[in-house]
Structure formats: C-alpha cells, structure tokens
Design a protein around this motif. Structure first.
Motif, PDB file in Angstrom:
ATOM      1  N   HIS A  32      22.662  25.239 -14.190  1.00  0.00           N
ATOM      2  CA  HIS A  32      21.831  25.169 -15.390  1.00  0.00           C
ATOM      3  C   HIS A  32      22.666  25.312 -16.655  1.00  0.00           C
ATOM      4  N   ASP A  37      24.502  16.641 -18.663  1.00  0.00           N
ATOM      5  CA  ASP A  37      23.248  15.943 -18.958  1.00  0.00           C
ATOM      6  C   ASP A  37      23.279  14.572 -18.293  1.00  0.00           C
ATOM      7  N   ASN A  38      22.307  14.310 -17.399  1.00  0.00           N
ATOM      8  CA  ASN A  38      22.354  13.038 -16.675  1.00  0.00           C
ATOM      9  C   ASN A  38      22.113  11.835 -17.578  1.00  0.00           C
ATOM     10  N   SER A  40      23.896  11.090 -19.934  1.00  0.00           N
ATOM     11  CA  SER A  40      25.220  10.570 -20.282  1.00  0.00           C
ATOM     12  C   SER A  40      25.889   9.875 -19.107  1.00  0.00           C
ATOM     13  N   GLN A 303      21.497   5.972 -20.602  1.00  0.00           N
ATOM     14  CA  GLN A 303      21.530   6.293 -22.019  1.00  0.00           C
ATOM     15  C   GLN A 303      21.179   5.061 -22.847  1.00  0.00           C
TER      16      GLN A 303
END
Length: 307
Positions: A32, A37-38, A40, A303
């Motif tokens: 966490h 960050d997925n 990206s 993205q």
C-alpha cells in the motif's frame, strides 16, 4: 522466474509460501505504501496459457433470453412460453447432462486495457464477460469434489465472438465453427489481475458486469451457472489432461449484443468486470492499413486511454 505464467506452471511448489506472504498484514502495508500506481503501467494479460477452453451456453438467464428472442421476438406472444421451456430443459440438463466446452487458441489472448482492433468486415463482434479459471496442477480425470484443489486462481475474461460466423451457411449440418468466430487476435482479453484461489472462497457469489459506453449490458452472478466451476473442470479433465497455466472460461450471463440488437464498432469503450477480480477497459478502433504493408494493431497504455 520471469513471468506470472512461469510461476503458475510451478504453482504447487510455491502456493503455500505465497499464501503466507500475501496474508501477512505487514506485506499489505508495504504494498500500500510503496506500490506503483497501475495507471503508469502498460497492463498485459497476466497469464499466457498453453491451452484455453471456453464453456458455451452456461448461464440460465442467457439461454432463456436467447430462446425468448427467437420466433416472434423477446416481446412477442410466444416469448414467455419459449423462456419457460428453455428453463425447464436447463434444469433437466443440469441434473443429467454435461457442459459444452470448446478448445480455443491461446493466440487469442490479449491485454485487458488499451485498444481492441476491429478488422474491416467484422460487423457482429459481440461481448461475453466471463470468469476465467487458471489451473494450478497437472491433472486428469478429477471429480467435482476434488476439482477445487487444482485451481490456482481466477481472472476476468471477455470471450469476444464474431456472432455471424458461429454457424457455417455452407455446412449447416456440422454445427458451430469456433475458429472463425473466436479466432480474432486480441479477442480473449484476460486480466487485469490474477487472483489466487484462496482469495476467492465462493466463486459462485462473484458478480459479472459489462458495459458499453457506460450502458450496462450484462449484470448477473455466477450462481446462475448451469454447471458450476467444479463440474466444468471435472468434465474437461475427463477428456484431456489439464496442466498448470491452462485457462478455462466458464460461460457468460445474459445480455449479449445479439440480444440488445447492436455489436461493437470503432469508438465503443467496453468495460468488463468481476467482483474482486478487477475491471478491463478496452476502446474499439478500426484496423489501420497502409498500402503494401501489413495491418497494424495499435495498443495504448492505460494512462493514454484514461487520459
């Protein structure tokens, strides 16, 4: 190991350690706080199976809906009778029959996020959100009671089908042609996530949803299956050996494009999701061709797509 597919191919050797590791509160806290960050990342299918299977006609609501849509149509005078007769036949088949499963090409597997290329002439591309079972042990002739022990985990699948090519007009007595209707590159997007079986204790409670341009087309739970996951695995294993990394797509609920009277076309955005397994997001694009060159299949990152 260089991929999740390789890990699953050796699943019995690593399952216990992975279960212990991922269940530890400190590991969750680290993920966490330090996870990437997925948005990206460019997401690919988590599994590249050697064998892929698709169970056909395995949701009561979908079979009843298709029956009602024949004849004078879903709103016609005979629709209720056709629906009732289909459900009665399904109850009998569930007790005494077997699943209908096709073997499909693993070359169909595509990414869960990005662009879905539609070739010229493909005018009836239909959606089918499904729960995909990932096999974790080499097995042959398992029973429904022992089938859960061979499951490594689950993924979201969308078993895209060119509906007008399912039946062969030139060979009407030979039945369905799955190679031309389910062979399109990228027509079996998997993922975005592989979720281990211990995190899905009750597969029948999973909710499947699919929307096109924010309009919900499919929405049901897996307890509407005619044959549950365990019976499907047992059936397939009776006829061929299953190996780690193989994928079984377990059927799709009511709400196909054939029912709604529309199919996928360039510009559509398709979101397929299953409770706890994540969501796919694909934008349909027309195949780009250049004179003298092979057609191209563009793939955008998540993205780019979301932006």
């Amino acid at each position: 190991m260089g991929s999740l597919t390789e890990l699953v191919e050796h699943w019995p050797n690593h399952e216990a350690d992975l279960r212990s590791l991922t269940s530890h509160p400190q590991v969750r806290a680290v993920i966490h706080s330090r996870g990437v960050d997925n948005g990206s990342l460019r997401l690919e299918a988590p599994i590249q199976p050697r064998q892929a299977f698709c169970t056909i006609g395995n949701y009561r609501g979908q079979i009843a809906e298709a029956a009602a849509d024949t004849g004078d149509g879903g709103m016609g005078a005979g629709a209720a009778g056709r629906r009732a007769a289909a459900l009665e036949a399904l109850d009998h088949r569930s007790r005494t029959g077997e699943p209908y499963v096709c073997l499909t090409s693993p070359e169909r597997v595509g990414p869960p996020v990005g662009d879905l290329t539609i070739a010229p002439g493909v005018e009836t591309l239909d959606w089918e959100v499904e729960i995909a079972v990932v096999i974790g042990a080499s097995t042959h002739r398992v029973s429904p009671t022992t089938a859960p022990g061979v499951v490594a985990g689950f993924c979201v699948a969308n078993d895209l089908t060119i509906r007008s090519r399912v039946m062969r007009d030139d060979l009407p007595t030979l039945g369905t042609d799955w190679i031309q209707s389910k062979g399109m590159p990228g027509s079996l997007p998997l993922g975005p996530w592989f979720v281990p079986a211990w995190q899905v204790p009750h597969p029948s409670r999973l909710r499947l949803q699919l929307s096109v341009n924010d309009t919900v087309m499919q929405d049901d739970t897996a307890d509407d299956m005619v044959f549950d996951v365990d019976r499907q695995i047992a059936y397939v294993s009776r006829h061929t050996r299953l190996r780690p990394g193989d994928v079984l797509c377990t059927g799709s609920p009511a709400g196909f494009g054939a029912h709604h009277g529309r199919f996928l076309r360039p510009g559509d955005v398709v979101v397929a999701q299953v409770t706890g397994l994540g969501a796919q997001r694909l934008r349909c694009v027309a195949e780009q061709t250049t004179p003298g060159r092979e057609p191209t299949s563009p793939h955008r990152t998540e993205q780019e797509l979301m932006g």
